[in-house]
Write a protein that holds these residues in place. Structure first.
Motif, PDB file in Angstrom:
ATOM      1  N   THR A   1       0.755  -0.747   0.228  1.00 34.34           N
ATOM      2  CA  THR A   1      -0.039  -0.237  -0.395  1.00 34.34           C
ATOM      3  C   THR A   1       0.766   1.093   0.129  1.00 34.34           C
ATOM      4  O   THR A   1       1.831   1.302   1.092  1.00 34.34           O
ATOM      5  N   ASN A   2       0.631   2.343  -1.157  1.00 39.00           N
ATOM      6  CA  ASN A   2       1.371   3.452  -1.006  1.00 39.00           C
ATOM      7  C   ASN A   2       2.880   3.095  -1.142  1.00 39.00           C
ATOM      8  O   ASN A   2       3.743   3.942  -0.500  1.00 39.00           O
ATOM      9  N   GLY A   3       3.339   2.507  -1.963  1.00 42.22           N
ATOM     10  CA  GLY A   3       4.947   1.557  -1.873  1.00 42.22           C
ATOM     11  C   GLY A   3       5.486   0.953  -3.679  1.00 42.22           C
ATOM     12  O   GLY A   3       4.159   0.105  -3.751  1.00 42.22           O
ATOM     13  N   VAL A   4       6.169   0.116  -3.162  1.00 39.90           N
ATOM     14  CA  VAL A   4       6.964  -0.915  -4.520  1.00 39.90           C
ATOM     15  C   VAL A   4       7.688  -2.112  -3.181  1.00 39.90           C
ATOM     16  O   VAL A   4       7.998  -1.601  -2.739  1.00 39.90           O
ATOM     17  N   ILE A   5       7.545  -3.399  -3.741  1.00 39.50           N
ATOM     18  CA  ILE A   5       8.279  -3.976  -3.085  1.00 39.50           C
ATOM     19  C   ILE A   5       8.721  -4.523  -4.309  1.00 39.50           C
ATOM     20  O   ILE A   5       8.985  -4.638  -5.556  1.00 39.50           O
TER      21      ILE A   5
END
Length: 169
Positions: A23-27
């Motif tokens: 959520t609200n980011g990139v892995i």
């Protein structure tokens, strides 16, 4: 991630943590490998002594040595063994034995069994040993076990039999 300790010697444990649905980011890296290093002491191996009665001619009694692992292990442990003469000699007093004992995970007791041969000679207590060597998955705390073979022949009877033999003229 909680890690629960135990008291069992074992290899390292590995588990993975997988990340998904950010959520609200990139892995950037989706999986991490975690390794738990064992901190339990290595169990030790020890060997018992044994005392047994020799038995009559033709009889075979068993000298049973107990090999004990000081604590259950989570990995396979083992040890090599072999007999050696002291005042008893193979093969007239006992039969030579050698091999490897294996302790699967959780097993703490194994046996080394050696055949002892009876006779009708009056003699002092005789001894032989079992020697442990080359442990794996365990350390070694007592490596030599002694077998004491107690004679069951009557020395007086031997004397009487011999005294009744006529002397040469």
């Amino acid at each position: 991630v909680p890690v629960f300790g135990d008291l069992v010697d074992e290899g390292f444990d590995t588990f993975f943590v997988n990340l998904s649905s950010p959520t609200n980011g990139v892995i950037v890296v989706a999986q991490a490998r975690c390794r738990i290093t064992d901190d339990d002491p290595t169990p030790s191996l020890s060997l018992s002594d044994v005392t047994l009665v020799e038995g009559p001619p033709g009889a075979t009694n068993l000298a049973v040595f107990h090999v004990r692992l000081s604590a259950p292990s989570g990995i396979t442990a083992g040890i090599g063994f072999a007999t050696a003469d002291r005042t008893a000699t193979a093969p007239s007093d006992y039969l030579t034995s050698f091999g490897t004992l294996t302790f699967p995970p959780g097993v703490t007791n194994q046996m080394v069994t050696v055949s002892v041969r009876g006779d009708n000679r009056f003699e002092q207590t005789e001894t032989f040993v079992v020697v442990l060597a080359n442990p794996f998955g365990a350390s070694l705390s007592r490596s030599v076990g002694t077998a004491n073979i107690t004679d069951d022949d009557d020395g007086e009877l031997d004397h009487i039999v011999w005294s009744n033999i006529p002397s040469p003229q």
